[in-house]
Design an enzyme around this catalytic site. Structure first.
Site, PDB file in Angstrom:
ATOM      1  N   ASN A  51      11.793   3.156  -5.923  1.00  0.00           N
ATOM      2  CA  ASN A  51      10.983   3.821  -4.900  1.00  0.00           C
ATOM      3  C   ASN A  51      11.746   4.967  -4.232  1.00  0.00           C
ATOM      4  O   ASN A  51      11.287   5.513  -3.224  1.00  0.00           O
ATOM      5  CB  ASN A  51      10.551   2.826  -3.828  1.00  0.00           C
ATOM      6  CG  ASN A  51       9.687   1.716  -4.383  1.00  0.00           C
ATOM      7  OD1 ASN A  51       8.849   1.952  -5.238  1.00  0.00           O
ATOM      8  ND2 ASN A  51       9.906   0.503  -3.905  1.00  0.00           N
ATOM      9  N   HIS A 136      -0.153  -4.354   1.776  1.00  0.00           N
ATOM     10  CA  HIS A 136       1.098  -5.032   1.459  1.00  0.00           C
ATOM     11  C   HIS A 136       1.183  -6.404   2.130  1.00  0.00           C
ATOM     12  O   HIS A 136       0.573  -6.649   3.173  1.00  0.00           O
ATOM     13  CB  HIS A 136       2.266  -4.162   1.928  1.00  0.00           C
ATOM     14  CG  HIS A 136       3.595  -4.577   1.405  1.00  0.00           C
ATOM     15  ND1 HIS A 136       4.446  -5.394   2.110  1.00  0.00           N
ATOM     16  CD2 HIS A 136       4.221  -4.293   0.234  1.00  0.00           C
ATOM     17  CE1 HIS A 136       5.550  -5.589   1.414  1.00  0.00           C
ATOM     18  NE2 HIS A 136       5.446  -4.927   0.271  1.00  0.00           N
ATOM     19  N   GLU A 179      -3.009   1.326   3.873  1.00  0.00           N
ATOM     20  CA  GLU A 179      -1.790   2.021   3.467  1.00  0.00           C
ATOM     21  C   GLU A 179      -2.137   3.467   3.148  1.00  0.00           C
ATOM     22  O   GLU A 179      -3.251   3.763   2.712  1.00  0.00           O
ATOM     23  CB  GLU A 179      -1.162   1.359   2.235  1.00  0.00           C
ATOM     24  CG  GLU A 179      -0.680  -0.048   2.466  1.00  0.00           C
ATOM     25  CD  GLU A 179       0.019  -0.625   1.231  1.00  0.00           C
ATOM     26  OE1 GLU A 179       0.751   0.115   0.545  1.00  0.00           O
ATOM     27  OE2 GLU A 179      -0.181  -1.818   0.951  1.00  0.00           O
ATOM     28  N   SER A 183       1.258   0.725  -2.807  1.00  0.00           N
ATOM     29  CA  SER A 183       2.559   0.554  -3.433  1.00  0.00           C
ATOM     30  C   SER A 183       2.507   0.184  -4.905  1.00  0.00           C
ATOM     31  O   SER A 183       3.458   0.449  -5.645  1.00  0.00           O
ATOM     32  CB  SER A 183       3.360  -0.514  -2.680  1.00  0.00           C
ATOM     33  OG  SER A 183       2.662  -1.749  -2.660  1.00  0.00           O
ATOM     34  N   ASP A 208       0.037   2.275   7.133  1.00  0.00           N
ATOM     35  CA  ASP A 208       1.391   2.011   6.633  1.00  0.00           C
ATOM     36  C   ASP A 208       1.753   3.137   5.673  1.00  0.00           C
ATOM     37  O   ASP A 208       1.186   3.247   4.594  1.00  0.00           O
ATOM     38  CB  ASP A 208       1.415   0.649   5.938  1.00  0.00           C
ATOM     39  CG  ASP A 208       2.724   0.363   5.223  1.00  0.00           C
ATOM     40  OD1 ASP A 208       3.680   1.143   5.369  1.00  0.00           O
ATOM     41  OD2 ASP A 208       2.796  -0.647   4.492  1.00  0.00           O
ATOM     42  N   HIS A 211       5.218   4.409   1.479  1.00  0.00           N
ATOM     43  CA  HIS A 211       5.430   5.129   0.221  1.00  0.00           C
ATOM     44  C   HIS A 211       5.062   6.599   0.287  1.00  0.00           C
ATOM     45  O   HIS A 211       5.387   7.348  -0.646  1.00  0.00           O
ATOM     46  CB  HIS A 211       4.646   4.451  -0.902  1.00  0.00           C
ATOM     47  CG  HIS A 211       5.206   3.136  -1.316  1.00  0.00           C
ATOM     48  ND1 HIS A 211       6.051   2.975  -2.388  1.00  0.00           N
ATOM     49  CD2 HIS A 211       5.057   1.891  -0.779  1.00  0.00           C
ATOM     50  CE1 HIS A 211       6.393   1.711  -2.518  1.00  0.00           C
ATOM     51  NE2 HIS A 211       5.798   1.024  -1.539  1.00  0.00           N
ATOM     52  N   LYS A 242      12.393   3.970   0.945  1.00  0.00           N
ATOM     53  CA  LYS A 242      11.755   4.717  -0.144  1.00  0.00           C
ATOM     54  C   LYS A 242      12.267   6.162  -0.109  1.00  0.00           C
ATOM     55  O   LYS A 242      13.370   6.426  -0.545  1.00  0.00           O
ATOM     56  CB  LYS A 242      10.231   4.652  -0.033  1.00  0.00           C
ATOM     57  CG  LYS A 242       9.613   3.405  -0.653  1.00  0.00           C
ATOM     58  CD  LYS A 242       9.828   2.171   0.150  1.00  0.00           C
ATOM     59  CE  LYS A 242       9.140   0.956  -0.419  1.00  0.00           C
ATOM     60  NZ  LYS A 242       9.430  -0.269   0.364  1.00  0.00           N
TER      61      LYS A 242
END
Length: 397
Positions: A51, A136, A179, A183, A208, A211, A242
């Site tokens: 990542n 997640h 998110e 992910s 979130d 990423h 990440k």
């Protein structure tokens, strides 16, 4: 009386991978020479499971910043932020991160997982939490820690989200949780749809950005900037593991919300603070993210090469344009055999099994970074083609 340890058995799905010699987890990396490669089992292989999208974890500037902080402040802080564990480095990182993300304030914690767990303090007993089904595990744990009524909507399904918002009572506080970049599949949330519905119903939006912060948007501020919708996001979490190339996490949002979390979020209150070296490395990474957009461009160029190449091979790759893709290649054993085949070809990918993915949806997850050259991406594609051909992955579709 039953033994409470009797439940401690490795899940059969995972145990069944040991005998065939395709157990894909906890494989130790012996060295990280850089250039998108690692040493595993005594040989150099391409790392296609990281990542570290901007390839900053090996950047000399992060190493030097971390080493300097280690010399000045020591290896750890020996306390929580609220008591004796706050450094001037933490405060500086919070200020610069809040400014970067476009929020009033930020709270730095020791991991991205803890940043998400801290959200549990926002989910009160009079609230309804509407969460995307692909969020997640750390966000689900935050929902469990909180007291809000959790309702899940199908992944990026705005019709179902709208219906759930309509069903909320007039006395309910409503939060939408998603998110920015998911992910596993690497696809983006439908933030335009979420923002429109949330504004119509007076709901708060929590995103979130583990990423996507550092990677997406003109300035690298994440999916919200990518969509031009930063003001629509009320609270945002990020991780430093990440794009930032180190360890740690943060929650950013309105100042009164962050001040509340500083004194109410148990995951932050009762945990030792982020070590000096990681804090300084995150600061150095933030400066690089701000000033070197070419890293984002390199990562996204490699991503497009990987995605288009996989489509050309016959894999169904959802749109998204991000550096992460997932391949459905069968059950747990088939996935692990595919993973082992890739490793034999010199490519280190990831196997995703439940609970990381839904039951019956085992996946191979591949990712590329700014360190990968076009030739290296082609090596990944060549390895995928070779293994898929040997195992008949595509011919069975």
């Amino acid at each position: 009386m039953p033994d409470p340890f009797s439940k401690c058995r490795v899940p059969q799905e995972i145990a069944g991978l040991v005998a065939p010699g395709v157990y894909p987890f906890y494989l130790p990396v012996e060295e990280r020479p850089g250039g998108g490669e690692v040493v595993v089992g005594g040989r150099r292989v391409l790392m296609a499971g990281s990542n570290d999208y901007l390839a900053l974890s090996d950047d000399p500037r992060l190493k030097e910043a971390g080493a300097d902080a280690l010399r000045r402040f020591g290896a750890g802080n020996s306390g929580s932020r609220v008591l004796n564990g706050t450094l001037v480095l933490h405060q500086r990182l919070e200020q610069e991160l809040a400014e970067f993300l476009g929020h009033e304030a930020a709270m730095v914690v020791s991991t991205g997982y803890q940043a998400n767990l801290s959200l549990g303090a926002l989910f009160g007993p009079r609230d309804v939490l509407l969460a995307d089904r692909h969020i997640h595990a750390s966000l689900l744990d935050a929902a469990r820690l909180g007291q809000a009524r959790l309702r899940r909507f199908r992944h990026n399904d705005m019709a179902q989200l709208g219906a759930l918002l309509e069903a909320a009572g007039p006395d309910d506080g409503v939060l939408v949780l998603t998110e920015g970049m998911f992910s596993v599949g690497g696809d983006l949330c439908d933030l335009p749809g979420i923002a429109k519905l949330a504004a119509r119903h007076g709901a708060r939006v929590v995103i979130d950005s583990a990423h996507d912060a550092g990677l997406l948007g003109a300035g690298g501020r994440g999916a919200a900037e990518h969509y031009g919708l930063q003001p629509a996001v009320d609270v945002q979490t990020v991780t430093f593991s990440k794009c930032f190339g180190t360890l740690g996490g943060a929650v950013a949002g309105p100042r009164h919300v962050i001040d509340y979390l500083r004194h109410s979020a148990r995951a932050a209150l009762f945990s030792a603070s982020l070590p000096p070296a990681c804090t300084a490395a995150a600061l150095a990474a933030l400066h690089i993210i701000r000033t070197e957009p070419e890293r984002r461009r390199a990562a996204l160029t490699a991503a497009e090469r990987l995605r288009s190449g996989l489509v050309a091979l016959g894999f169904a790759i959802p749109p998204g344009g991000t550096p992460t893709v997932s391949l459905q290649v069968g059950d747990a054993l088939e996935c692990s055999r595919f993973w082992a085949g890739l490793l034999d070809e010199g490519v280190f990918g990831n196997v995703m099994l439940p609970p990381g993915v839904p039951e019956g949806k085992a996946l191979i997850r591949l990712s590329v970074t700014a360190a990968h050259t076009g030739a290296q991406v082609d090596r990944v594609l060549g390895a995928v083609a070779a293994v898929a051909g040997r195992l008949g992955t595509l011919t069975r579709r």
